[in-house]
Design a protein around this motif. Sequence first.
Motif, PDB file in Angstrom:
ATOM      1  N   PHE A 189     -38.622 -65.940  14.377  1.00  0.00           N
ATOM      2  CA  PHE A 189     -39.012 -66.537  13.066  1.00  0.00           C
ATOM      3  C   PHE A 189     -39.195 -65.640  11.829  1.00  0.00           C
ATOM      4  CE2 PHE A 189     -39.687 -70.120  16.171  1.00  0.00           C
ATOM      5  CZ  PHE A 189     -38.633 -70.869  15.625  1.00  0.00           C
ATOM      6  N   ARG A 190     -38.956 -64.436  12.232  1.00  0.00           N
ATOM      7  CA  ARG A 190     -39.321 -63.181  11.397  1.00  0.00           C
ATOM      8  C   ARG A 190     -39.068 -63.485   9.849  1.00  0.00           C
ATOM      9  NH1 ARG A 190     -37.510 -59.350  15.278  1.00  0.00           N
ATOM     10  NH2 ARG A 190     -39.275 -58.548  16.319  1.00  0.00           N
ATOM     11  N   ALA A 191     -37.716 -64.059   9.803  1.00  0.00           N
ATOM     12  CA  ALA A 191     -37.307 -64.415   8.530  1.00  0.00           C
ATOM     13  C   ALA A 191     -37.218 -65.765   8.094  1.00  0.00           C
ATOM     14  CB  ALA A 191     -35.789 -63.623   8.448  1.00  0.00           C
ATOM     15  N   ASP A 192     -37.549 -66.547   8.821  1.00  0.00           N
ATOM     16  CA  ASP A 192     -37.309 -68.031   8.705  1.00  0.00           C
ATOM     17  C   ASP A 192     -38.780 -68.875   8.723  1.00  0.00           C
ATOM     18  OD1 ASP A 192     -34.330 -68.610   8.506  1.00  0.00           O
ATOM     19  OD2 ASP A 192     -34.500 -67.179  10.121  1.00  0.00           O
ATOM     20  N   TRP A 193     -39.784 -68.380   8.281  1.00  0.00           N
ATOM     21  CA  TRP A 193     -40.944 -69.069   8.485  1.00  0.00           C
ATOM     22  C   TRP A 193     -41.126 -70.197   7.263  1.00  0.00           C
ATOM     23  CZ3 TRP A 193     -44.224 -68.852  12.534  1.00  0.00           C
ATOM     24  CH2 TRP A 193     -45.595 -69.353  12.332  1.00  0.00           C
ATOM     25  N   THR A 194     -41.497 -71.450   7.760  1.00  0.00           N
ATOM     26  CA  THR A 194     -41.492 -72.319   6.641  1.00  0.00           C
ATOM     27  C   THR A 194     -42.537 -73.535   6.948  1.00  0.00           C
ATOM     28  OG1 THR A 194     -40.069 -73.883   8.194  1.00  0.00           O
ATOM     29  CG2 THR A 194     -39.026 -72.504   6.784  1.00  0.00           C
ATOM     30  N   PRO A 195     -43.137 -74.286   6.143  1.00  0.00           N
ATOM     31  CA  PRO A 195     -44.080 -75.265   6.332  1.00  0.00           C
ATOM     32  C   PRO A 195     -43.704 -76.234   7.388  1.00  0.00           C
ATOM     33  CG  PRO A 195     -43.578 -74.980   3.780  1.00  0.00           C
ATOM     34  CD  PRO A 195     -42.508 -74.095   4.696  1.00  0.00           C
ATOM     35  N   GLU A 196     -42.573 -76.594   7.417  1.00  0.00           N
ATOM     36  CA  GLU A 196     -42.125 -77.436   8.261  1.00  0.00           C
ATOM     37  C   GLU A 196     -42.328 -76.795   9.753  1.00  0.00           C
ATOM     38  OE1 GLU A 196     -39.732 -78.436   4.756  1.00  0.00           O
ATOM     39  OE2 GLU A 196     -40.518 -76.746   5.720  1.00  0.00           O
ATOM     40  N   LEU A 197     -42.010 -75.625   9.929  1.00  0.00           N
ATOM     41  CA  LEU A 197     -42.313 -74.887  11.270  1.00  0.00           C
ATOM     42  C   LEU A 197     -43.861 -75.002  11.372  1.00  0.00           C
ATOM     43  CD1 LEU A 197     -41.353 -73.323  13.673  1.00  0.00           C
ATOM     44  CD2 LEU A 197     -41.671 -71.315  12.256  1.00  0.00           C
ATOM     45  N   GLU A 198     -44.590 -74.876  10.843  1.00  0.00           N
ATOM     46  CA  GLU A 198     -46.134 -75.002  10.895  1.00  0.00           C
ATOM     47  C   GLU A 198     -46.566 -76.411  11.355  1.00  0.00           C
ATOM     48  OE1 GLU A 198     -48.863 -73.114   8.081  1.00  0.00           O
ATOM     49  OE2 GLU A 198     -47.619 -71.189   7.981  1.00  0.00           O
ATOM     50  N   GLN A 199     -45.719 -77.498  10.784  1.00  0.00           N
ATOM     51  CA  GLN A 199     -45.990 -78.993  11.187  1.00  0.00           C
ATOM     52  C   GLN A 199     -45.490 -79.073  12.677  1.00  0.00           C
ATOM     53  OE1 GLN A 199     -43.814 -81.224   8.175  1.00  0.00           O
ATOM     54  NE2 GLN A 199     -45.656 -81.614   7.284  1.00  0.00           N
ATOM     55  N   TYR A 200     -44.505 -78.532  12.757  1.00  0.00           N
ATOM     56  CA  TYR A 200     -43.716 -78.704  14.223  1.00  0.00           C
ATOM     57  C   TYR A 200     -44.874 -78.029  15.219  1.00  0.00           C
ATOM     58  CZ  TYR A 200     -40.843 -77.142  18.114  1.00  0.00           C
ATOM     59  OH  TYR A 200     -40.442 -76.708  19.550  1.00  0.00           O
TER      60      TYR A 200
END
Length: 312
Positions: A189-200
């Motif tokens: 996830f180096r280039a693909d960190w998102t708020p949706e990922l944090e929720q997940y």
Amino acid sequence: MPGAEPSTTDLARAGHSYRTADIPVSGGALRVGIWDPDPAVADAPDVLLIHGVTSSHLAWPFVVDGLPGVRAIAPDLRGRGASNTLEGPAGMSAHAADLAAALDALGIERAVVVGHSMGAFVAVVLAHRYPERVSRLVLVDGGLPLDVPAGLSTDELVAGILGPTAARLSMRFADPGEYIEFWRRHPAFRADWTPELEQYLAYDLVDDGHGALRPATSYDTTADDTRDMNTGGALPAALAGLQHPVRMVTAPRGLQDEPPGLYAPEHLARVLAAHPEIAHERLEGLNHYTIVMSPAGADIVAAVVREELARA
């Protein structure tokens, strides 16, 4: 229950509202997330989204974004997310039975079925055991036999396929923030960190009973499912009896963002040669996670799903 479950408002997407249902199945209740078209669409088509081996239904929001006018149904498979207290064995056939029960409870006769990773193996078995419930299959980086040597123990299978992903299941965390920081170091996830990922990630945590948090999926559940999908009889029988149109998309990089991914090209070519009815596409620039859990990957997967809906 997960330690940081987002609200229905938090999980609504543009063009979709969000709700959950707890469906009675063998051993308890299966949590199902449902994204309904908003505004409502008469006779909206249904897509069943099945997540991977240590995942949850919150892996799918970016794919849902690409499905306007579609009702998306995404379970937490038994042993994961809010279904992690379900009693009884797992395995591909047990998951398939749970999903058939969910479709029954939601009044859905048939759906396009999309499976990611282990969810793709479940999708193939679901289509075999309940063929009338499935119109078409989309397999995302999973669903066909993996290239694993014969004779491995269950622990060797898990370590060989999942690597550090399996080790994480035995770890404990003080709070969701510590877990999120652990994942920030993950190469996928180096280039693909998102708020949706944090929720997940926050949703993945449950109380370990001793004042700490752990991933919802247990090692034992992961081991049971990994053994079944690689050495059990349900998948070979399902592939031998395949009768639905199938699209498969794969990523060139694996769980640690490493080449050649879950399916090395030479192995995949051999497997696909045994199943010439399966249409395959390799999606460059993505790994096993970002093929569904990033906007770029999900846009492509959603486009494939829309094409299959149009053909259904």
